[in-house]
Design an enzyme around this catalytic site. Structure first.
Site, PDB file in Angstrom:
ATOM      1  N   ASP A   8       0.818  -1.211   0.000  1.00  0.00           N
ATOM      2  CA  ASP A   8       0.000   0.000   0.000  1.00  0.00           C
ATOM      3  C   ASP A   8       0.854   1.264   0.000  1.00  0.00           C
ATOM      4  OD1 ASP A   8      -2.248  -1.523  -0.051  1.00  0.00           O
ATOM      5  OD2 ASP A   8      -2.911  -1.073   1.988  1.00  0.00           O
ATOM      6  N   GLY A   9       2.023   1.215   0.651  1.00  0.00           N
ATOM      7  CA  GLY A   9       2.901   2.386   0.658  1.00  0.00           C
ATOM      8  C   GLY A   9       3.357   2.754  -0.745  1.00  0.00           C
ATOM      9  N   ASN A  40      -4.286   9.070   1.414  1.00  0.00           N
ATOM     10  CA  ASN A  40      -4.726   8.570   2.719  1.00  0.00           C
ATOM     11  C   ASN A  40      -5.136   9.698   3.663  1.00  0.00           C
ATOM     12  OD1 ASN A  40      -4.771   5.817   2.615  1.00  0.00           O
ATOM     13  ND2 ASN A  40      -3.097   5.494   4.051  1.00  0.00           N
ATOM     14  N   ARG A  66       4.221  15.452  23.015  1.00  0.00           N
ATOM     15  CA  ARG A  66       4.107  16.877  23.326  1.00  0.00           C
ATOM     16  C   ARG A  66       2.862  17.426  22.653  1.00  0.00           C
ATOM     17  NH1 ARG A  66       8.946  19.321  24.722  1.00  0.00           N
ATOM     18  NH2 ARG A  66       7.641  21.149  25.128  1.00  0.00           N
ATOM     19  N   ARG A  86      -6.358  21.699  22.229  1.00  0.00           N
ATOM     20  CA  ARG A  86      -5.046  21.239  22.687  1.00  0.00           C
ATOM     21  C   ARG A  86      -5.049  19.718  22.594  1.00  0.00           C
ATOM     22  NH1 ARG A  86      -3.053  22.599  28.071  1.00  0.00           N
ATOM     23  NH2 ARG A  86      -0.995  22.568  27.088  1.00  0.00           N
ATOM     24  N   ASP A 101      -2.504  16.082  20.792  1.00  0.00           N
ATOM     25  CA  ASP A 101      -1.267  15.650  20.140  1.00  0.00           C
ATOM     26  C   ASP A 101      -1.269  15.991  18.655  1.00  0.00           C
ATOM     27  OD1 ASP A 101      -0.330  14.678  22.504  1.00  0.00           O
ATOM     28  OD2 ASP A 101      -0.558  12.556  22.005  1.00  0.00           O
ATOM     29  N   ALA A 130      -6.701   3.480   7.845  1.00  0.00           N
ATOM     30  CA  ALA A 130      -5.266   3.525   8.138  1.00  0.00           C
ATOM     31  C   ALA A 130      -5.043   4.161   9.512  1.00  0.00           C
ATOM     32  CB  ALA A 130      -4.546   4.291   7.023  1.00  0.00           C
ATOM     33  N   LEU A 150      -8.097   5.049  11.647  1.00  0.00           N
ATOM     34  CA  LEU A 150      -8.759   3.915  12.294  1.00  0.00           C
ATOM     35  C   LEU A 150      -8.109   3.615  13.640  1.00  0.00           C
ATOM     36  CD1 LEU A 150     -10.810   1.555  12.084  1.00  0.00           C
ATOM     37  CD2 LEU A 150      -8.992   0.229  10.995  1.00  0.00           C
ATOM     38  N   SER A 151      -6.778   3.695  13.701  1.00  0.00           N
ATOM     39  CA  SER A 151      -6.060   3.445  14.955  1.00  0.00           C
ATOM     40  C   SER A 151      -6.383   4.496  16.008  1.00  0.00           C
ATOM     41  CB  SER A 151      -4.549   3.428  14.698  1.00  0.00           C
ATOM     42  OG  SER A 151      -4.201   2.429  13.765  1.00  0.00           O
TER      43      SER A 151
END
Length: 232
Positions: A74-75, A148, A159, A176, A178, A190, A193-194
């Protein structure tokens, strides 16, 4: 509408000699079918011996190819989609490794499936892409296309950042977190979903906004029409 393919480009996983056998097998098969075959320049360099097949750059492939067969994962498909998107060259993906969402032709079936494609026995599927740019001082310093997702975060892990979100010029909120994933339907299976983002069917004309670990009691996922202009 069924397309007719006469000039086909083969593109393999970047700097991977493992694609040589499959790329050359496909190239010989296509030549036997009387088709023009070119191998992408970086792929030809990786496999070493291109057996006399013509070599072409991505720019030449975008200009001349009727179909690009992507051999890898896929990459590799995502990279190729960005490079050829301006000319809307159709892509067919051959998966050489683990489960591929985009490269769905198995190596063992590659000649059978490509034969079916050449005979017009295929379903064409269009995928939306994101047009992303970075502005600094009102000047564009970077622009790219993404099949994607586009992710805004800090280079240092763990941070938080603070940012404003605007949609079509209208301020929505300050957050605020990540970071933020801006995902296409293709990308919804991809990274998004995570991060507990929604799964969007590829035919849905939508964009998902998925916050990354927001520091808030109420933070909702947002799905927008793919015509929206999103500013972060």
């Amino acid at each position: 509408m069924t397309l007719s393919f006469s000039n086909i480009a083969l593109i393999g996983k970047y700097q991977s000699p493992d694609v040589a056998e499959s790329v050359l097998l496909i190239a010989r098969f296509l030549r036997e079918r009387g088709l023009e075959v070119v191998i992408e320049q970086g792929t030809a360099s990786s496999i070493g011996n291109a057996e006399g097949f013509p070599v072409a750059t991505y720019e030449e492939i975008a200009e001349n190819a009727d179909l690009a067969v992507v051999v890898g994962g896929d990459g590799t498909m995502l990279h190729t989609a960005r490079r050829l998107a301006d000319r809307a060259v159709p892509l067919a993906g051959v998966n050489l490794g683990r489960l591929g969402f985009l490269t769905d032709i198995a190596r063992k079936d590659v000649l059978l499936r490509l034969g079916e494609i050449l005979d017009g026995k295929y379903c064409e599927e269009s995928r939306s892409m994101l047009d992303a740019e970075i502005l600094r001082g009102g000047q564009r310093i970077f622009q790219t296309l993404a099949l994607n997702d586009v992710v805004v975060n800090r280079r240092e892990l763990g941070r938080m950042i603070e940012f404003d979100l605007s949609i079509d010029g209208e301020f929505v909120y300050t957050q605020r977190s990540d970071g933020m994933i801006v995902s296409t339907p293709t990308g919804s299976t991809a990274y998004a979903l995570s991060a507990n983002g929604p799964i969007l069917h590829p035919s849905v004309g939508g964009i998902a906004l998925v916050p990354l670990c927001p520091h808030a009691l109420t933070a909702r996922l947002v799905t927008l029409p793919d015509s929206c202009c999103i500013e972060i």
